[in-house]
Design a protein around this motif. Sequence first.
Motif, PDB file in Angstrom:
ATOM      1  N   ARG A  41       0.863  -1.180   0.000  1.00 56.51           N
ATOM      2  CA  ARG A  41       0.000   0.000   0.000  1.00 56.51           C
ATOM      3  C   ARG A  41       0.901   1.232   0.000  1.00 56.51           C
ATOM      4  O   ARG A  41       1.509   1.578   1.014  1.00 56.51           O
ATOM      5  CB  ARG A  41      -0.919   0.004   1.209  1.00 56.51           C
ATOM      6  CG  ARG A  41      -1.741   1.280   1.371  1.00 56.51           C
ATOM      7  CD  ARG A  41      -2.697   1.546   0.239  1.00 56.51           C
ATOM      8  NE  ARG A  41      -3.829   0.640   0.225  1.00 56.51           N
ATOM      9  CZ  ARG A  41      -4.899   0.819  -0.550  1.00 56.51           C
ATOM     10  NH1 ARG A  41      -4.950   1.855  -1.380  1.00 56.51           N
ATOM     11  NH2 ARG A  41      -5.900  -0.069  -0.527  1.00 56.51           N
ATOM     12  N   ASP A  45       0.209   6.985  -3.626  1.00 58.19           N
ATOM     13  CA  ASP A  45      -0.653   6.697  -4.774  1.00 58.19           C
ATOM     14  C   ASP A  45      -2.054   6.268  -4.353  1.00 58.19           C
ATOM     15  O   ASP A  45      -2.836   5.809  -5.189  1.00 58.19           O
ATOM     16  CB  ASP A  45      -0.037   5.566  -5.617  1.00 58.19           C
ATOM     17  CG  ASP A  45       1.320   5.941  -6.181  1.00 58.19           C
ATOM     18  OD1 ASP A  45       1.536   7.134  -6.467  1.00 58.19           O
ATOM     19  OD2 ASP A  45       2.165   5.037  -6.333  1.00 58.19           O
ATOM     20  N   ALA A  46      -2.380   6.397  -3.096  1.00 57.35           N
ATOM     21  CA  ALA A  46      -3.631   5.825  -2.581  1.00 57.35           C
ATOM     22  C   ALA A  46      -4.834   6.751  -2.715  1.00 57.35           C
ATOM     23  O   ALA A  46      -5.969   6.322  -2.489  1.00 57.35           O
ATOM     24  CB  ALA A  46      -3.453   5.436  -1.112  1.00 57.35           C
ATOM     25  N   GLY A  47      -4.601   8.011  -3.074  1.00 58.55           N
ATOM     26  CA  GLY A  47      -5.709   8.959  -3.119  1.00 58.55           C
ATOM     27  C   GLY A  47      -6.265   9.262  -1.745  1.00 58.55           C
ATOM     28  O   GLY A  47      -7.439   9.580  -1.579  1.00 58.55           O
ATOM     29  N   LEU A  48      -5.397   9.180  -0.753  1.00 61.54           N
ATOM     30  CA  LEU A  48      -5.815   9.349   0.636  1.00 61.54           C
ATOM     31  C   LEU A  48      -6.070  10.818   0.939  1.00 61.54           C
ATOM     32  O   LEU A  48      -5.233  11.686   0.690  1.00 61.54           O
ATOM     33  CB  LEU A  48      -4.710   8.811   1.549  1.00 61.54           C
ATOM     34  CG  LEU A  48      -5.045   8.545   3.005  1.00 61.54           C
ATOM     35  CD1 LEU A  48      -6.169   7.532   3.117  1.00 61.54           C
ATOM     36  CD2 LEU A  48      -3.805   8.039   3.728  1.00 61.54           C
ATOM     37  N   GLN A  49      -7.253  11.081   1.478  1.00 62.02           N
ATOM     38  CA  GLN A  49      -7.629  12.443   1.849  1.00 62.02           C
ATOM     39  C   GLN A  49      -7.541  12.605   3.363  1.00 62.02           C
ATOM     40  O   GLN A  49      -7.720  11.646   4.117  1.00 62.02           O
ATOM     41  CB  GLN A  49      -9.065  12.739   1.392  1.00 62.02           C
ATOM     42  CG  GLN A  49      -9.285  12.585  -0.095  1.00 62.02           C
ATOM     43  CD  GLN A  49      -8.505  13.601  -0.907  1.00 62.02           C
ATOM     44  OE1 GLN A  49      -8.470  14.788  -0.553  1.00 62.02           O
ATOM     45  NE2 GLN A  49      -7.889  13.155  -1.986  1.00 62.02           N
ATOM     46  N   ASP A  72     -19.533   6.163   0.457  1.00 62.04           N
ATOM     47  CA  ASP A  72     -18.410   6.559  -0.396  1.00 62.04           C
ATOM     48  C   ASP A  72     -17.310   7.235   0.419  1.00 62.04           C
ATOM     49  O   ASP A  72     -16.121   7.038   0.151  1.00 62.04           O
ATOM     50  CB  ASP A  72     -18.887   7.507  -1.504  1.00 62.04           C
ATOM     51  CG  ASP A  72     -19.625   6.774  -2.619  1.00 62.04           C
ATOM     52  OD1 ASP A  72     -19.465   5.535  -2.717  1.00 62.04           O
ATOM     53  OD2 ASP A  72     -20.347   7.437  -3.379  1.00 62.04           O
ATOM     54  N   LEU A  76     -12.590   4.052   1.135  1.00 59.10           N
ATOM     55  CA  LEU A  76     -11.147   3.817   1.180  1.00 59.10           C
ATOM     56  C   LEU A  76     -10.713   3.461   2.597  1.00 59.10           C
ATOM     57  O   LEU A  76      -9.883   2.562   2.791  1.00 59.10           O
ATOM     58  CB  LEU A  76     -10.384   5.041   0.683  1.00 59.10           C
ATOM     59  CG  LEU A  76      -8.849   4.933   0.726  1.00 59.10           C
ATOM     60  CD1 LEU A  76      -8.349   3.710  -0.048  1.00 59.10           C
ATOM     61  CD2 LEU A  76      -8.203   6.210   0.193  1.00 59.10           C
ATOM     62  N   VAL A 104       1.008  12.258   5.299  1.00 56.49           N
ATOM     63  CA  VAL A 104       0.264  11.174   4.656  1.00 56.49           C
ATOM     64  C   VAL A 104       0.170   9.951   5.564  1.00 56.49           C
ATOM     65  O   VAL A 104      -0.847   9.233   5.546  1.00 56.49           O
ATOM     66  CB  VAL A 104       0.895  10.813   3.286  1.00 56.49           C
ATOM     67  CG1 VAL A 104       2.247  10.121   3.448  1.00 56.49           C
ATOM     68  CG2 VAL A 104      -0.054   9.962   2.452  1.00 56.49           C
ATOM     69  N   TRP A 108      -3.218   8.171   7.095  1.00 61.06           N
ATOM     70  CA  TRP A 108      -3.515   6.734   7.103  1.00 61.06           C
ATOM     71  C   TRP A 108      -3.934   6.284   8.496  1.00 61.06           C
ATOM     72  O   TRP A 108      -4.913   5.545   8.655  1.00 61.06           O
ATOM     73  CB  TRP A 108      -2.296   5.954   6.631  1.00 61.06           C
ATOM     74  CG  TRP A 108      -2.461   4.460   6.642  1.00 61.06           C
ATOM     75  CD1 TRP A 108      -3.095   3.692   5.714  1.00 61.06           C
ATOM     76  CD2 TRP A 108      -1.963   3.551   7.640  1.00 61.06           C
ATOM     77  NE1 TRP A 108      -3.028   2.353   6.056  1.00 61.06           N
ATOM     78  CE2 TRP A 108      -2.340   2.239   7.240  1.00 61.06           C
ATOM     79  CE3 TRP A 108      -1.236   3.701   8.820  1.00 61.06           C
ATOM     80  CZ2 TRP A 108      -2.009   1.102   7.990  1.00 61.06           C
ATOM     81  CZ3 TRP A 108      -0.918   2.578   9.564  1.00 61.06           C
ATOM     82  CH2 TRP A 108      -1.296   1.295   9.149  1.00 61.06           C
TER      83      TRP A 108
END
Length: 205
Positions: A41, A45-49, A72, A76, A104, A108
Motif C-alpha cells: 500500500r 498513490d492511494a488517493g488518501l484524503q 463513499d 477507502l 500522509v 492513514w
Amino acid sequence: MTQLLVIETSPRGKHSVSRNMTRRFVQDWRAAHADGEVVERDLMDAGLQFVNAAWLQAYFTPAQQHTPAMADELRLSDELVAELLAADHIVIATPVYNYNVPAVLKAWIDHIVRKGLTLGFDGRGLVTGKKATVLIASGGVYTEGSPIRDRDIATQYLRLVLGVIGIGDVTFVAGGGAKAVDLGEETMERFVEKLGADLGRAASV
C-alpha cells in the motif's frame, strides 16, 4: 498463508532511504516466508484524503443509516482497515519530517483507527495477534546515547498508536543519519547494508 502488509510513505521513489530499507526487508521476508504473500500500500498513490467534516459525519453515523454518499466517504478507509486486519505482519516505512511522521502517514492512521473495527468502544485495541516492524529513515540520530534522543517523536508516536489498536509486538529499525546519502557522503547501497542485520532479524520472525 502468512501475509505481510507494506505501508510506504515517502514521496522520493528510488531516492528514498526508507523505500530502499523496505526493499531489503521484503527481500529477506520472502526468503524466510516462502509461502507468504506481500500486499503493498503506497500512500503516495492511494488517493488518501485528510479527515474532513463529511468523513466525520459518516464515521459517527451508524452503518445501517449510511447514505450512499456516506458509504463513499468511508470506502477507502474501510479498504485500509480490511488490509490491516487481514495481515499477520505490518511493515511501515517512513521518513522523519521535523521529528515526526509525514502528513500522509498521519492521514492513514486517522483512517485506520476506527471505533468498532480496530478500537473497541471500551478503548481496547482489536488488532491483536499481529506484529509490526517500523523502518524509519531520519537525518538525525535518535538512538540510545544521542543528545537529541528526546526529539524522537516519530518512534514514540507510532509505538503509542500501534499499541492503542492492539499491536504490542513492534520492532523499530532506525536508519539514523540518512542525510549522509543525500549529501553524497555515503551510497544508498552502503547505508542500507549497514542496517542489513537488523532488517534481516526483523524480517525473519
